[in-house]
Design a protein around this motif. Structure first.
Motif, short mmCIF file in Angstrom:
data_model
loop_
_atom_site.label_atom_id
_atom_site.label_comp_id
_atom_site.label_asym_id
_atom_site.label_seq_id
_atom_site.Cartn_x
_atom_site.Cartn_y
_atom_site.Cartn_z
N SER A 8 5.73 14.31 8.35
CA SER A 8 5.38 12.82 8.13
C SER A 8 3.87 12.90 8.00
O SER A 8 3.26 12.23 7.20
CB SER A 8 5.77 11.89 9.08
OG SER A 8 7.03 11.60 8.81
N PHE A 12 2.10 11.59 4.68
CA PHE A 12 1.35 10.40 4.53
C PHE A 12 -0.03 10.66 3.82
O PHE A 12 -0.65 9.85 3.20
CB PHE A 12 1.13 9.60 5.92
CG PHE A 12 2.63 9.03 6.48
CD1 PHE A 12 3.43 8.40 5.59
CD2 PHE A 12 2.77 9.08 7.79
CE1 PHE A 12 4.56 7.92 5.91
CE2 PHE A 12 3.98 8.59 8.16
CZ PHE A 12 4.92 7.89 7.17
N GLU A 13 -0.71 11.86 4.27
CA GLU A 13 -1.90 12.22 3.78
C GLU A 13 -1.74 12.25 2.11
O GLU A 13 -2.52 12.05 1.43
CB GLU A 13 -2.52 13.22 4.25
CG GLU A 13 -2.94 13.14 5.72
CD GLU A 13 -3.88 14.25 6.37
OE1 GLU A 13 -4.87 14.52 5.51
OE2 GLU A 13 -3.48 14.67 7.29
N THR A 15 0.67 10.69 0.30
CA THR A 15 1.20 9.46 -0.40
C THR A 15 0.03 8.47 -0.39
O THR A 15 0.23 7.57 -1.39
CB THR A 15 2.49 8.93 0.10
OG1 THR A 15 2.30 8.59 1.52
CG2 THR A 15 3.53 10.09 -0.16
N ALA A 16 -0.92 8.59 0.44
CA ALA A 16 -1.68 7.49 0.57
C ALA A 16 -2.37 6.80 -0.59
O ALA A 16 -2.69 5.65 -0.84
CB ALA A 16 -2.78 7.71 1.76
N PRO A 20 -3.01 2.73 -0.37
CA PRO A 20 -3.71 2.80 0.88
C PRO A 20 -3.66 1.94 1.80
O PRO A 20 -3.40 2.08 3.11
CB PRO A 20 -5.25 3.14 0.23
CG PRO A 20 -5.22 2.90 -1.00
CD PRO A 20 -3.99 2.96 -1.58
N ARG A 22 -1.27 -0.25 2.47
CA ARG A 22 -0.07 -0.19 3.20
C ARG A 22 -0.13 1.12 4.28
O ARG A 22 0.49 0.78 5.48
CB ARG A 22 1.32 0.22 2.24
CG ARG A 22 2.37 -0.28 2.89
CD ARG A 22 3.57 -0.27 1.82
NE ARG A 22 4.93 -0.73 2.39
CZ ARG A 22 5.77 -0.78 1.61
NH1 ARG A 22 5.85 -0.27 0.28
NH2 ARG A 22 7.01 -1.35 2.17
N HIS A 23 -0.82 2.20 3.94
CA HIS A 23 -0.80 3.15 4.91
C HIS A 23 -1.59 2.76 6.00
O HIS A 23 -1.32 2.92 7.43
CB HIS A 23 -1.44 4.41 4.19
CG HIS A 23 -0.45 5.23 3.31
ND1 HIS A 23 0.07 4.63 2.21
CD2 HIS A 23 0.21 6.37 3.50
CE1 HIS A 23 1.05 5.55 1.75
NE2 HIS A 23 1.16 6.81 2.68
N ALA A 27 -0.76 2.13 10.25
CA ALA A 27 -1.37 2.82 11.11
C ALA A 27 -2.06 1.85 12.08
O ALA A 27 -2.08 2.24 13.27
CB ALA A 27 -2.66 3.34 10.47
N ALA A 48 -7.27 6.61 4.05
CA ALA A 48 -5.94 5.81 4.68
C ALA A 48 -5.03 6.90 5.28
O ALA A 48 -4.44 6.72 6.15
CB ALA A 48 -5.48 4.93 3.69
N GLY A 49 -4.76 7.81 4.20
CA GLY A 49 -3.94 8.81 4.76
C GLY A 49 -4.11 9.83 5.93
O GLY A 49 -3.35 10.10 6.88
N LEU A 52 -3.68 7.32 9.08
CA LEU A 52 -2.36 7.15 9.54
C LEU A 52 -1.79 8.48 10.04
O LEU A 52 -1.07 8.48 11.14
CB LEU A 52 -1.50 6.67 8.20
CG LEU A 52 -0.06 6.52 8.57
CD1 LEU A 52 0.30 5.88 9.84
CD2 LEU A 52 0.70 6.07 7.35
#
Length: 116
Positions: A8, A12-13, A15-16, A20, A22-23, A27, A48-49, A52
């Protein structure tokens, strides 16, 4: 569950950039136990990635989750097999907000070998 949390932070890094905000919201919720949704909302969306991923790593460390795929016995030599086994999992991979290549998946596994 364990297979999901091991990858994860790297996922997340990756998909951010797709969402961003939402990430950053996730977080904030994880970092504050749901008390405040705004803790990270003023941070740069380009971070953001990483934000999170770092919050998740701190949480995983606090609950004593093994330190990545290496701790579970995997090595970089296993990455091609892991990628090959991931490709048929379209019910999961098709939900990703970004398209990805086999090279992207390999990089995600490589970045998941150690969490902290």
């Amino acid at each position: 569950g364990l297979s999901v949390v091991m990858t994860s932070p790297a996922v997340f890094e990756f998909t951010a950039p797709a969402c961003p905000e939402r990430h950053l919201e996730v977080a904030s919720i994880l970092a504050t136990g749901g008390e405040s949704k705004t803790k990270f909302m003023n941070r740069s969306s380009k971070d953001a990635g990483k934000i999170l991923a770092d919050v998740l790593r701190q949480f995983l460390h606090s609950v004593h989750v093994d330190n990545g795929l290496k701790a579970l016995g995997y090595t970089n030599d296993d990455i091609p097999t892991l990628v090959k086994a991931t490709l048929p999992q379209q019910r999961v991979t098709k939900l990703a907000p970004l398209t990805h290549t086999q090279e992207d998946l390999a990089r995600l596994f490589e970045n998941s070998m150690k969490l902290y």
